[in-house]
Design a protein around this motif. Structure first.
Motif, mmCIF file in Angstrom:
data_model
loop_
_atom_site.group_PDB
_atom_site.id
_atom_site.type_symbol
_atom_site.label_atom_id
_atom_site.label_comp_id
_atom_site.label_asym_id
_atom_site.label_seq_id
_atom_site.Cartn_x
_atom_site.Cartn_y
_atom_site.Cartn_z
ATOM 1 N N ASP A 16 40.038 5.806 42.227
ATOM 2 C CA ASP A 16 38.691 6.309 41.919
ATOM 3 C C ASP A 16 38.487 7.733 42.438
ATOM 4 O O ASP A 16 37.663 8.474 41.907
ATOM 5 C CB ASP A 16 37.616 5.360 42.460
ATOM 6 C CG ASP A 16 37.791 5.063 43.942
ATOM 7 O OD1 ASP A 16 38.925 5.236 44.429
ATOM 8 O OD2 ASP A 16 36.818 4.666 44.596
ATOM 9 N N GLN A 17 39.250 8.125 43.459
ATOM 10 C CA GLN A 17 39.119 9.492 43.968
ATOM 11 C C GLN A 17 39.705 10.517 42.998
ATOM 12 O O GLN A 17 39.178 11.604 42.832
ATOM 13 C CB GLN A 17 39.837 9.627 45.322
ATOM 14 C CG GLN A 17 39.136 8.916 46.473
ATOM 15 C CD GLN A 17 39.989 8.890 47.725
ATOM 16 O OE1 GLN A 17 41.183 8.632 47.676
ATOM 17 N NE2 GLN A 17 39.377 9.149 48.863
ATOM 18 N N LYS A 74 47.985 8.408 33.016
ATOM 19 C CA LYS A 74 47.678 7.096 33.572
ATOM 20 C C LYS A 74 48.050 7.118 35.046
ATOM 21 O O LYS A 74 49.197 7.387 35.395
ATOM 22 C CB LYS A 74 48.475 6.025 32.840
ATOM 23 C CG LYS A 74 47.607 4.904 32.350
ATOM 24 C CD LYS A 74 48.432 3.906 31.571
ATOM 25 C CE LYS A 74 49.399 3.216 32.438
ATOM 26 N NZ LYS A 74 50.694 3.074 32.372
ATOM 27 N N GLU A 102 48.683 5.460 38.721
ATOM 28 C CA GLU A 102 48.970 4.208 39.418
ATOM 29 C C GLU A 102 48.926 4.492 40.902
ATOM 30 O O GLU A 102 49.785 5.197 41.423
ATOM 31 C CB GLU A 102 50.367 3.712 39.087
ATOM 32 C CG GLU A 102 50.558 3.308 37.661
ATOM 33 C CD GLU A 102 52.029 3.083 37.361
ATOM 34 O OE1 GLU A 102 52.841 3.091 38.298
ATOM 35 O OE2 GLU A 102 52.340 2.915 36.190
ATOM 36 N N ALA A 103 47.931 3.951 41.578
ATOM 37 C CA ALA A 103 47.861 4.132 43.030
ATOM 38 C C ALA A 103 48.829 3.150 43.687
ATOM 39 O O ALA A 103 48.867 1.976 43.328
ATOM 40 C CB ALA A 103 46.447 3.870 43.516
ATOM 41 N N GLU A 104 49.654 3.645 44.591
ATOM 42 C CA GLU A 104 50.583 2.777 45.307
ATOM 43 C C GLU A 104 50.230 2.812 46.787
ATOM 44 O O GLU A 104 49.780 3.836 47.283
ATOM 45 C CB GLU A 104 52.036 3.261 45.125
ATOM 46 C CG GLU A 104 52.478 3.415 43.676
ATOM 47 C CD GLU A 104 52.625 2.083 42.957
ATOM 48 O OE1 GLU A 104 52.490 1.043 43.614
ATOM 49 O OE2 GLU A 104 52.861 2.092 41.738
#
Lengths: 278, 449, 176
Positions: free
Chosen positions: B63-64, B82, B84-86
């Motif tokens: 969201d950041q 796209k 992808e937060a890991e």
């Protein structure tokens, strides 16, 4: 009689204290869900009522969890764990039945392999297995999440142990009544081992409920993330939303506890239903 | 079953061997496949049909970063990114699994600056030299250096960092300690801070006197050794000879261990917990990044101020720095690589880079134009943050010290974290550093051929 | 598992609630995970807390299968509760007990998440258990070959122990 009553009171007291010890961390977690992380850390010591009871109630942690898609990943976890329990139990119970009841050549060899299979921890094979899965085009799918959880040596092992405990006379009686092996399995073995089936289901359930490494490796769309992965994403490079971690962990812990409580009666009534055995 | 006993044993042995062989094959096939660093093109062309690229990141939550991605899509409608937060702690495992298994699953990804060389040697990074030849005009020199391996640009630096000393004014006032100045020229010494921290505990009611945010991480602790006259931790060919036992290291970490022995700092606290202790008003001095500002300013009752990262008496001033770059998957298709490079350019160069689109900005961007806007951020306008902007500018220009640049950084950081943990828990510093040094010799042996 | 670990890690912090409780009873605060002498004990407490309720379920399931007539017979023979426990409960519980023994042994041999989350093998390498090192070598340090060798050792060790357990709880008819 007097000695036995003192004994009983002592044992009950011990049981209550032990269960309180087990409950305290859970209560702390639930309390931390309804207060800010700052308040949680401010009240961690010295211990007092404020450790287990929020001073300023708030739902910001819950709404932060919901805003970060926790409900969706919780739903994924429920679907994956649910399918794994149903399909996994069916496969494992039939395998265990064969290993316990049906004599066939190489039965003990198959059983040895089953035991060996759970000696190799899943983490040791996760990276190469994830490469195979993506070669098969399975990455980013619910199937990829469910498949590794279905075959579980521990579950086959425990069910075999309990099936062995079912008196053979009951199976013979069923046979005399004209029941085939599947009928015997369904109407004699399964009903008699309900508590064991619940335990086996729990093993399958928890494998998926706590799954972290595998979904991390095989899933790259956040819409398919399982709940534990979503929780770990609260630990960012520049900030950690501890309140959200507490809230999500509490939800994750409360659901299996609730399911087990609902199933508890099977552990109690089982004595009556199996009392006639032998 | 007893009649099966005769065959059971050999069968068990066969089964054991099968399992063992599977495990062996399984474990070893995870190894890297050597460096095939493809070069990125010299010119970029705006795509005429829709392309979607995947960006795996560990620096920001989804969201950041979303406003940045939206702004990018508005400028380049044919490219969709796209994200992808890991999880930060598992990012390396994820990269190892994704970049070697499904080669097309990630196009562009975050690179922790000190790991640049290690990733390049594993063949994770495409050569960007031809695409961005003029980068030195746009980003700060330390970031550029961190993105360069063997004189080749292998990553697009986009964000750097610095550290400051936060103090709890309420606790200091109560103990009668003069509040420090935010001026870099009035830098405190660690000796002074230690004495004041103890006073704040005894007279001001602080639970802890001094807490480091990154309590056991080399990132924040390296400047201690440098300030005491120590090395960056390694020297010689490729920085692959451990140098963590010199007088500077020993002095700095004997002091650091003493903080915990005296109860000035807390044992058993994890990196992520430390800011909460300061936010809860239990800590007199807190060493941390400006990114905690958003959390601290949100605590209305917390009266805090900032000062420069201290130095040792008679030593040099040194502050942590470094941050994140973007790497390009060298196995990307031409079309995706082109789109990914346009995105990297947007993040690091165009109009000052990504930082202007973030809603709350707390870490300085690498881009010079972007960092000018960074200092205008609302967080720093809070009166409790008075003086922080000139301080951060000064530190980044004068005292920022990059982490050790070596292909063996992953092992280095891992070994040092363990050594720091042991020192925190009471092991004698020179002994812990000595055993870290010998661990490093064996861990780095594979790179010295 | 990860949840319990995080909670216990915070609870056993030197300034955490467990030491707060000790303080209520006038006992000195303990270093728990931060001491090389107590880290293994702390891990045992943590693993036991996770494990007790879980494995107990299987034993309760087994207990329910013990026909009450056996207890009545034992009582008629004058056996007290302790005698009943050893002469009726334990022998009748042998099969579930074997499962719990084997499964609990194995699951704790391959336990590494709490180590990874809380101590990273320290202090002074005292909690650097074999499975944690295997995970660490293969996932964090990219040393797959060393990890494979260690995994083989672990497997052989577990097979030896599990074989002994099977032998110990073998029934007279040769069926485990």
């Amino acid at each position: 009689m007097h000695a036995s009553r003192t004994f009983r009171i002592t044992m009950t007291a011990v049981a209550v204290i032990v269960s309180l010890l087990f409950l305290a961390p859970v209560l702390w977690l639930v309390a931390s869900t309804f207060r800010t992380a700052t308040e949680t850390f401010a009240n961690s010591s010295p211990v007092g009522w404020s450790t287990l009871w929020p001073q300023h109630w708030t739902t910001v942690n819950l709404s932060s969890a919901i805003d970060n898609g926790f409900l969706r990943s919780l739903g994924n976890s429920i679907v994956v764990a649910g399918v794994t329990v149903v399909v996994g139990l069916a496969i494992s119970a039939m395998a265990a039945y064969a290993l316990a009841v049906i004599p066939f050549r190489g039965r003990s060899a198959v059983f040895t392999i089953v035991v060996l299979s759970f000696l190799v921890s899943f983490e040791a094979i996760a990276i190469p297995l994830s490469q195979s899965f993506s070669d098969w085009g399975l990455s980013n799918s619910l199937v990829a999440l469910i498949l590794p959880g279905l075959g579980n040596g521990l579950v086959v092992f425990t069910l075999r142990q309990f099936f062995l405990g079912v008196p053979p006379s009951l199976a013979e009686a069923a046979k005399l009544d004209g029941a085939g092996p599947f009928r015997t399995f369904w109407s004699v073995y399964l009903p008699l081992t309900k508590p064991a089936l619940i335990g086996a289901g729990l093993i399958l359930f928890l494998f998926q409920w706590q799954a972290y490494l595998w979904p991390l490796l095989i899933i790259s769309h956040s819409s398919l993330d399982l709940a534990p992965v979503t929780i770990s994403k609260a630990f960012g490079g520049f900030s950690t939303d501890y309140g959200r971690v507490f809230a999500e962990t509490a939800i994750l812990a409360v659901i299996p506890a609730g399911v087990l409580l609902a199933l508890q009666r099977y552990f109690v009534t089982s004595v009556a239903s199996t009392g006639s055995k032998e | 079953m007893s009649h099966h006993n005769g065959v059971r044993r050999p069968l068990a042995v066969v089964a054991l061997l099968t399992v063992a062989a599977t495990a062996l094959a399984a474990c070893s096939s995870g190894s890297d496949d050597g460096g095939s660093n493809a070069a990125a093109p010299a010119t970029l062309t705006e795509p005429t049909s829709p392309v979607t690229i995947t960006y795996a990141g560990a620096a920001y939550a989804a969201d950041q970063i979303q406003p940045v991605l939206d702004a990018f899509h508005a400028k380049h409608p044919n490219i969709t990114v796209k994200y992808e937060a890991e999880p930060f702690d598992d990012f390396n495992s994820v990269l190892a699994a994704r970049l070697t298994s499904d080669k097309k699953s990630i196009d562009v990804y975050d690179v922790d600056m000190p790991r640049t060389e290690a990733y390049a040697s594993r063949g994770y990074l495409a050569d960007l030299t031809k695409t961005f030849p003029e980068l030195k005009d746009d980003v700060d020199p330390a970031s550029l250096k961190a993105a360069t391996v063997d004189e080749k640009l292998v990553a697009m630096p986009y964000q750097t960092s610095t550290n400051i000393l936060y103090y709890n004014k309420t606790l200091l006032d109560k103990a009668g300690i003069e509040t420090p100045s935010a001026d870099a020229s009035a830098r405190l010494t660690w000796e002074q801070v230690t004495a004041d921290a103890k006073k704040a505990q005894s007279a001001g009611g602080a639970q802890y006197g001094l807490v480091f945010d990154q309590i056991d991480r080399y990132y924040q602790l390296e400047p201690l050794a440098i300030s005491a006259g120590g090395s960056a931790g390694g020297n010689g060919d490729g920085n692959l000879t451990p140098a963590v036992t010199d007088a500077g290291w020993t002095k700095a970490f004997t002091w650091y261990g003493q903080l915990f022995a005296d109860g000035v700092s807390p044992r058993g606290v994890k990196v992520a917990d430390t800011p909460n202790l300061f936010a809860a008003g239990k800590v007199a001095y807190f060493v941390g990044g400006p990114w905690w500002g958003a959390q601290f300013t949100a605590e209305k009752k917390l009266d805090f101020g900032v000062a420069a990262f201290p130095e040792f008496e008679g030593g040099t001033a040194s502050t942590p720095t470094g941050g994140w770059s973007l790497g390009l998957n060298p196995n990307d298709s031409k079309e995706k690589a082109n789109a990914a490079l346009i995105f990297m350019k947007f993040m690091g160069i165009d109009d000052g880079g990504y930082s202007q689109y973030l809603t709350s900005l707390t870490v300085p961007p690498s881009n010079n134009e972007g960092s000018a806007k960074f200092y205008e951020s609302a967080t720093f306008k809070d009166p409790r943050f008075a003086g922080v902007v000139p301080l951060m500018k000064y530190e980044l220009e004068n005292t920022a010290t990059l982490r050790l640049q070596t292909v063996g950084y992953v092992e280095f950081e891992d070994t040092m974290t363990k050594a720091f943990d042991d020192i925190i828990n009471g092991t004698d510093a020179s002994q812990a550093l000595k055993s870290a040094s010998s661990d490093l010799v064996s861990a780095w042996a594979k790179y010295k051929k | 598992m990860a949840g319990s670990t995080i909670v216990w890690g915070l609870a056993l912090r030197p300034d955490g609630p467990v030491n707060g409780v000790l303080d209520l009873f006038g006992l000195p605060a303990q270093p728990w995970f931060t001491s090389p002498h107590q880290v293994v004990l702390s891990m045992i407490i943590l693993a036991s807390w996770i494990g007790i309720g879980y494995w107990m379920m299987f034993l309760i399931a087994g207990l329910n299968d013990v026909p009450p007539v056996y207890y009545e017979a034992a009582r008629l023979d004058g056996a007290g509760p302790i005698r009943q426990f050893f002469s009726v409960t334990i022998p009748m519980l042998r099969r579930p007990l074997l499962f719990v023994l084997v499964a609990d042994t194995v699951s704790n041999f391959v336990l590494f998440a709490p180590v990874q989350i809380l101590t990273d093998g320290g202090p002074n390498g005292k909690s650097d258990f074999l499975m944690f090192d295997i995970f660490h070598q293969s996932y964090e340090l990219s040393n797959p070959y060393q990890a494979s060798v260690e995994l083989l050792f672990l497997l052989v060790l577990m097979i030896a122990i599990v074989a002994v357990q099977f032998r110990l709880l073998r029934t007279d008819d040769g069926e485990e």
